[in-house]
Design an enzyme around this catalytic site. Structure first.
Site, PDB file in Angstrom:
ATOM      1  N   ASP A 191       0.857  -1.181   0.000  1.00  9.83           N
ATOM      2  CA  ASP A 191       0.000   0.000   0.000  1.00  9.83           C
ATOM      3  C   ASP A 191       0.902   1.243   0.000  1.00  9.83           C
ATOM      4  O   ASP A 191       2.121   1.142  -0.145  1.00  9.83           O
ATOM      5  CB  ASP A 191      -0.964  -0.030   1.181  1.00  9.83           C
ATOM      6  N   ALA A 192       0.324   2.395   0.187  1.00  8.54           N
ATOM      7  CA  ALA A 192       1.076   3.654   0.115  1.00  8.54           C
ATOM      8  C   ALA A 192       2.167   3.763   1.174  1.00  8.54           C
ATOM      9  O   ALA A 192       3.135   4.494   0.994  1.00  8.54           O
ATOM     10  CB  ALA A 192       0.114   4.833   0.232  1.00  8.54           C
TER      11      ALA A 192
END
Length: 139
Positions: A24-25
């Protein structure tokens, strides 16, 4: 002997490198991707027994479907980690297999999982016995 030692000795191992697309980020593996790693490891376990999902479907008219899944998320895997999925059969029943799986980075356990996989007939998706040859190979 502890359960961990037993798993170490009997488990099939699958190594994975965590790529950017898996995260994810924040650079942590997105939770659904652990399920993919675990599924791939179970497929490789089946292939190590000399079978494939396709061959069992073609020759026996069966497939495996997930009946139950339990996961414990202990620590995250991160971008560029080299992780290992350990897979072992905890229990074999007439129409199902219970797998215990661990994802770890070196000696650190990241995920502990237990999956019940049911054997079903493809034409009606009803439970059926595991093929005898597969039962024998697991004993």
């Amino acid at each position: 002997m502890t359960d961990t030692q037993t798993l170490e000795q009997t488990a099939m191992r699958y190594r994975v490198r965590v790529f950017y697309e898996d995260t994810d980020a924040s650079g942590v593996v997105y939770h659904a991707n652990y399920l993919k790693y675990l599924e791939r490891a179970r497929t490789l376990w089946l292939e190590a027994q000399g079978h494939s999902h396709r061959s069992l479907a073609d020759s026996h008219g069966i497939a495996f479907t997930l009946a139950d899944a339990k996961l414990q998320f202990k620590q995250p895997a991160r971008l560029d980690d080299d992780i290992e999925v350990l897979t072992t059969v905890a229990e074999q029943r007439r129409a199902r297999i219970i797998f215990e799986q661990t994802i770890r980075r070196e000696k650190t356990v990241l995920i502990q999982a237990r999956f019940t996989v049911a054997c079903v007939r493809i034409h009606d998706f009803r439970p059926c016995a595991l093929p005898e040859l597969l039962q024998k190979e697991m004993q």
